[in-house]
Design an enzyme around this catalytic site. Structure first.
Site, PDB file in Angstrom:
ATOM      1  N   CYS A   1      -9.563   9.515 -10.902  1.00 45.19           N
ATOM      2  CA  CYS A   1      -9.533   9.869 -12.330  1.00 45.19           C
ATOM      3  C   CYS A   1      -8.283   9.327 -13.013  1.00 45.19           C
ATOM      4  O   CYS A   1      -8.274   9.163 -14.233  1.00 45.19           O
ATOM      5  CB  CYS A   1      -9.661  11.373 -12.518  1.00 45.19           C
ATOM      6  SG  CYS A   1      -8.486  12.305 -11.560  1.00 45.19           S
TER       7      CYS A   1
ATOM      8  N   HIS B   1       3.972  -1.111  -4.320  1.00 45.11           N
ATOM      9  CA  HIS B   1       3.156  -0.293  -5.216  1.00 45.11           C
ATOM     10  C   HIS B   1       2.169   0.582  -4.427  1.00 45.11           C
ATOM     11  O   HIS B   1       2.074   1.785  -4.669  1.00 45.11           O
ATOM     12  CB  HIS B   1       2.396  -1.202  -6.199  1.00 45.11           C
ATOM     13  CG  HIS B   1       1.531  -0.436  -7.142  1.00 45.11           C
ATOM     14  ND1 HIS B   1       2.046   0.280  -8.208  1.00 45.11           N
ATOM     15  CD2 HIS B   1       0.190  -0.241  -7.170  1.00 45.11           C
ATOM     16  CE1 HIS B   1       1.051   0.884  -8.837  1.00 45.11           C
ATOM     17  NE2 HIS B   1      -0.080   0.578  -8.245  1.00 45.11           N
TER      18      HIS B   1
END
Lengths: 261, 340
Positions: B50, B95
């Site tokens: 989400c 990352h």
């Protein structure tokens, strides 16, 4: 060389103690392998030391105040290693190591002298009485430690503080249960130890006998009140610490006075 | 071989944009086979949650792959340009390690993302879309997350009032299975808190509200039972957790009321969560034996402390991640020749 094993055990406990202090100071203590290994190492070295001195004395090595403190340290570690994992009380080790370390340090610095001679004949009842009594005090010591942990956790909840210890200490209910069970364990072993004493021909002075009976009654009363819900968990925790503190002061003092005579 | 990451997240795009690029589980396989047609792309893993949609790819020609990805995303979203951020190795490796450790999450240190990454990786593996480098990268990322979590306090405490209440209950009772909850006042916040407890195994939820119908409705929704408000003292003996959020102007849980009720339940702790303003529970009940009272301020204070502790740990986490990145980049350098 004769104190090598004992010094090694003390060093193991010092390591565990320092590790706990440093980790707590940095706010990231998690009960882990280091403490368990250090405490187990200390236990093994103490066992070897007791065995060595037992061989030399020809009896269970509890013939002087020094011996008593070392044996009690061993029994505290024994009960911790047996009970700690069963109740998921890993952090008990963090609280146990300073206690055992200080007892051993006091024994070594304050009471070390020439090795004690076996004072009584090899009466198995006497040996059982002395050994079981000290193991019972080991359980009482751990009950006091669990009591301290209970009080710390209870205080943090009451004060609404969520510090490092809060997240790492077990739930307050489980600590209360552990405190009570350790008291029962100690009381049971102490009772058997006393029974063994009555079976022997051991002569003890009145002061020592009266003190021992008072301690037995004290713990018995504490457990009776707890069982009948007349004493809440918090007060039981306090009482277990107070009675053990008094025991720690009284028994060695009496032992010392008896030996001095 | 290069690891290229391209994506959008909660910081770079609002939800109305993110939803246009989201890849649902049912279309994941199709999306993976589609992007594998991009020229120069050896393998890919798509992470779609989400808060983020990210494409991790293994490629010998990053520029061509990025162009291909941009084209694919434009086509997917109906000619909309994606506000993409892109990373080339070693930045892409860092990352992913940060994402896996919860450092890039909306709630710092949250742990759900690791499960989502594992799921994304498993799906890509099942489609045969991963390469040796991607396998190694994701497996390393899972290790990094575990290392960071166990060695730092990045996941310490809870970050919502409901989860703090559940944590506190755990520190009082241990196992929450079989515990009974009484809700006084059927408000939204008490409902959410009660749901947190039910999801952690609380057995019975009893709702008492001045308007009985509202209590009955809430009880039905969360699988509990309703009682008339004036009857709550009668069922109090079995209650472990009391959640109050009534709109009463005066405290309704006072020492005088609670004291006699507690006598019927010796040695049984009571956790009182007072979410009402003005407060429903008198502060003095916290002095009673076995009673632990937390009001909304104390719960929010714990939330703030947890976040503060987590923020203070970020630097340590970054250092650990740097080490892992060096380790992984070293491995990549040594295995340049054996790509794909």
């Amino acid at each position: 060389m004769d104190r090598f094993l004992l010094t090694g055990a003390t060093f193991c406990l010092l390591l565990s103690f320092c590790h706990t202090l440093l980790a707590l100071g940095a706010g990231r203590y998690r009960p882990g392998v280091f403490n368990r290994v250090a405490l187990f190492g200390g236990f093994v070295l103490l066992t070897l030391d007791l065995w060595q001195r037992g061989q030399a004395q020809g009896s269970c090595p509890i013939n002087s105040l020094f011996d008593v403190l070392v044996f009690m340290s061993w029994s505290i570690l024994l009960i911790y290693l047996l009970v700690g994992p069963a109740y998921h009380l890993s952090l008990l080790g963090a609280f146990t190591s300073p206690l055992v370390f200080l007892v051993l340090l006091f024994a070594q610095l304050g009471l070390a002298g020439p090795p004690a001679q076996g004072r009584f004949a090899r009466d198995p009842w006497v040996e059982a009485h002395a050994a079981l009594s000290l193991i019972a005090y080991g359980a009482f010591a751990l009950a006091a430690v669990a009591g301290l942990m209970y009080l710390v956790q209870d205080r943090q909840l009451k004060k609404r503080q969520a510090g490092t210890l809060f997240y790492n200490l077990p739930p307050v209910t489980e600590l209360g249960v552990a405190n009570a069970r350790l008291l029962w364990l100690g009381f049971g072993v102490l009772t058997v130890g006393f029974a063994a004493g009555f079976m022997s021909d051991l002569q003890v002075n009145n002061l020592k006998f009266a003190t021992s009976v008072l301690i037995w009654i004290g713990y018995g009363l504490l457990l009776a009140l707890r069982k009948t819900h007349r004493l809440p968990a918090r007060r039981t925790a306090y009482a277990s610490m107070v009675i053990f503190g008094l025991t720690l002061l009284a028994l060695p003092t009496i032992q010392y006075l008896s030996t001095a005579k | 071989m290069n690891i290229v990451c391209a994506g959008i997240n909660h910081r770079s795009a609002t939800v109305d944009i993110r939803e246009k690029f989201a890849v649902g589980p049912q279309e994941l396989q199709r999306a993976l086979s589609r992007i594998r047609d991009i020229d120069g792309l050896a393998g890919a893993v798509i992470v779609s949650t989400c808060n983020r949609v990210e494409y991790y790819t293994a490629s010998v020609c990053p520029i061509r792959v990025l162009d291909g990805l941009r084209g694919y995303l434009k086509e997917r979203s109906g000619e909309m340009d994606a506000p993409l951020y892109t990373h080339d190795s070693p930045s892409s490796v860092r990352h992913l390690f940060r994402v896996a450790s919860g450092l890039d999450s909306m709630v710092l240190g949250e742990t759900e993302i690791l499960g989502q990454l594992k799921q994304a990786y498993a799906s890509a593996t099942a489609c045969g879309a991963t390469t040796r480098h991607l396998n190694k990268l994701f497996q390393h990322a899972f290790r990094v997350a575990k290392h960071v979590r166990s060695e730092t306090q990045i996941t310490r405490g809870s970050t919502s009032v409901g989860s703090v209440a559940v944590d506190l209950a755990g520190k009082i009772f241990g196992d929450l299975g079989g515990r009974t909850i009484l809700i006084l006042g059927a408000g939204e916040i008490s409902e959410k808190t009660a749901r947190s407890f039910v999801s952690r195994g609380a057995k019975t939820v009893i709702v008492a509200n001045r308007t009985f119908d509202r209590a009955a409705r809430l009880a039905e929704e969360i699988g509990g039972m309703a009682v008339h408000f004036e009857n709550w003292p009668n069922i109090f003996e079995s209650v472990d957790i009391l959640i109050c959020s009534t709109s009463a102007p005066q405290p309704i849980i006072t020492r005088e009321i609670l004291g006699p009720l507690l006598k019927n339940r010796p040695d049984r702790p009571l956790f009182v969560i007072d979410l009402a303003v003005p407060r429903d529970a008198e502060a003095a009940i916290n002095d009673l034996e076995n009673v632990y009272l937390f009001d909304i301020d104390s719960l929010e204070k714990i939330v703030a402390e947890s976040l503060e502790i987590r923020r203070a740990e970020v630097q340590r986490c970054e250092k650990m991640i740097d080490q892992h990145v060096s380790e992984f980049v070293g491995w990549m350098r040594n295995h340049m020749a054996f790509h794909a």
